[in-house]
Structure formats: C-alpha cells, structure tokens
Design a protein around this motif. Structure first.
Motif, PDB file in Angstrom:
ATOM      1  N   UNK A 145       2.776  -3.440  -2.618  1.00 41.74           N
ATOM      2  CA  UNK A 145       2.256  -2.587  -2.465  1.00 41.74           C
ATOM      3  C   UNK A 145       0.439  -2.396  -3.705  1.00 41.74           C
ATOM      4  N   UNK A 146      -0.513  -3.133  -4.085  1.00 46.14           N
ATOM      5  CA  UNK A 146      -1.482  -3.209  -4.654  1.00 46.14           C
ATOM      6  C   UNK A 146      -2.432  -1.625  -4.401  1.00 46.14           C
ATOM      7  N   UNK A 147      -2.397  -0.202  -5.183  1.00 46.63           N
ATOM      8  CA  UNK A 147      -3.759   0.733  -4.660  1.00 46.63           C
ATOM      9  C   UNK A 147      -4.029   0.456  -3.280  1.00 46.63           C
ATOM     10  N   UNK A 148      -2.705   0.673  -2.378  1.00 44.59           N
ATOM     11  CA  UNK A 148      -2.962   0.404  -0.598  1.00 44.59           C
ATOM     12  C   UNK A 148      -4.177   2.202  -0.390  1.00 44.59           C
ATOM     13  N   UNK A 149      -4.609   1.828   0.430  1.00 44.49           N
ATOM     14  CA  UNK A 149      -5.903   3.302   0.577  1.00 44.49           C
ATOM     15  C   UNK A 149      -5.363   3.014   2.152  1.00 44.49           C
ATOM     16  N   UNK A 150      -5.975   3.680   2.803  1.00 43.14           N
ATOM     17  CA  UNK A 150      -6.252   3.739   5.003  1.00 43.14           C
ATOM     18  C   UNK A 150      -6.471   5.516   5.055  1.00 43.14           C
ATOM     19  N   UNK A 151      -8.399   5.224   5.066  1.00 40.08           N
ATOM     20  CA  UNK A 151      -9.111   6.763   5.634  1.00 40.08           C
ATOM     21  C   UNK A 151      -8.562   5.975   6.381  1.00 40.08           C
TER      22      UNK A 151
END
Length: 269
Positions: free
Chosen positions: A12-18
């Motif tokens: 996981x590399x700099x995973x964002x969920x908005x």
C-alpha cells in the motif's frame, strides 16, 4: 518506493479513500503506507471507523482508492482476482448446496474436472475438520462450522493471499479460540499471505507476526508492532508473560490514541 515495498507481496503506497457525504466529504483513509511480505500473517486492529475494512476492500479490488496505489507482486490491483481470497464475517454460503458443493463452487468456475474438484474439495474440508459433515447443508451447521466451510472454500481455489474481515467476530468466545487455532494450523501448512482485520486485541496478537494499529479521522496507521512469539501458538503462549506484555502494548496503542491533527485544528473530514 522503498526496498521493502518493492519486495512485498502486498504494498500500500499513500492510499487515500475519500467519500462524498452530503455537501462535504469524509476521509476514510488518509495516506496509508504498508508492506506485507510473502507468507506473512498480519493483523490490522483499531477502533470502529478507522478504515480497516476499507483498506482490505481496496486490496481485494472491491473498492478503488481515491489516490495512491495498491500492488500485489508488483502489479497494481484493478479489480477482484481469484488469487486474492476474501472471507467476511458473514459466511456467504449457498444454502441449497452441501459443504462439499459449496467448497467446489469456485473450482467449477475454473473448468476443473469433476474428479479433480472432488479431490481438492475433500482435501480442504479435511484440513478444516469438516469431513464428518461433507454432505451436510449450511442450515444444519453451527456458526463456527459455517465459517470453517467458508475458509475451506477460499483455500480451495488456491489463492496466494487470504483477506479476512473479522471472520470470527460473530462467534462465541470458545468457538472463536478454536477457529483461531484451526486457522493457524491451516496457515502453517502452506504459509499463504494473510491480512486479517479484527477489533479484538487478543486475537490480533495471538495470530500475527505483526500487528498494524490504525486510528481514525482520518484512517491511518499509527504503529506497527512485531509479535516475537513462537509458532505454533498454543495455550501456553496465550497465557505467557510475553503475550501479556505484547497485549498491553497493542491495547495502549489502540485505546490511548492522541486526537488526530484534523480534530485538534477543529477541522471536519
């Protein structure tokens, strides 16, 4: 990308969920970096709403990240794959199929011969201790037996990764402990990579080589704790001073978290 991430089974590399919520947004994951080695058993623990399940769903290909990347063996995840077996808290068995037929279901999609399906299903049914119930229907099984059937079904299609989202969360304490031991015996037999989501600190420590502790608002990793306890894990391990010390360390990391930067500044997600 770090060397560890380059060598990882899952990265996981700099995973964002908005998510869009009404007129605003909610940041479920706020930039997660994590590398899981091939054959490693990792548990992820944290308070409700910290994004544990969201992180797993993105790895499973059931959701997409708003930004960042998830790779398996260096290849970006772009949807579900039979190489990533998923087991949820709900057993999701077909009620009209026997234990054997439930376990064979995924194999039938692979165009496997009937004899080969039968042999493979029976192997994993035996591995999870359900041989005496091979022709039983789900309605006749206890909750723990249903979950063992779901685990056998996931194993049967030969995934290199198992993603497990609180699979024992709805079970009573004794059944839960029994299935933890069963899962570790199964894992020890072939050392597949496991990412196991839980809200139970004892379970997180007992199963894992590493415990990943998450916090919320936004969902993020606050600590990764190595579990330097021998396998096979036994009752003696569970009752040992070393286990108690690690349990306390994980407990403090989960339940004594500082407020997020967004909250201290009076921001909303």
């Amino acid at each position: 990308m770090t060397d560890i991430q380059e060598q990882a089974k899952i990265s996981f590399q700099n995973v964002r969920r908005v998510y869009d919520v009404g007129r605003g947004t909610f940041e479920a994951l706020g930039g997660v970096d994590l590398a899981i080695a091939d054959g490693e058993f990792v548990t992820v623990v944290g308070p409700s709403g910290c994004g544990k399940s969201t992180l797993m769903n993105i790895c499973a290909g059931l959701e997409t990240a708003s930004s960042g990347t998830v790779t398996v063996d260096g290849t970006p995840v772009d949807g579900p794959s039979p190489h990533r077996g998923v087991i949820f808290q709900q057993y999701a068995l077909f009620p009209w199929l026997t234990v054997r037929k439930n376990v064979e279901f995924g194999l039938s999609l692979q165009k496997m011969s009937r004899a080969e399906r039968r042999e493979r299903a029976e192997h994993f049914i035996e591995l999870v201790g359900l041989t005496g119930f091979i022709d039983a229907y789900p309605k006749t099984l206890s909750g723990g037996m249903k979950q063992r059937c779901a685990i056998a079904r996931a194993y049967a299609v030969d995934p290199s990764i198992l993603l497990m989202d609180e699979p024992f969360g709805a079970l009573d304490a004794l059944t839960r402990v029994s299935l933890q031991d069963q899962l570790l015996r199964t894992w020890s037999a072939d050392r597949r990579t496991v990412m196991f989501i839980t809200h139970d600190v004892d379970e997180a420590v007992y199963l894992a080589r590493r415990v990943v502790v998450m916090a919320k608002e936004p969902g993020r990793i606050v600590q990764v704790i190595d579990v330097d306890l021998p396998y096979p894990r036994t009752e003696e391990v569970r009752l040992s001073p070393e286990f108690a010390q690690l349990r306390g360390e994980v407990w403090r990391a989960v339940y004594h978290q500082p407020p997020s930067e967004a909250l201290t500044k009076g921001h909303t997600a």
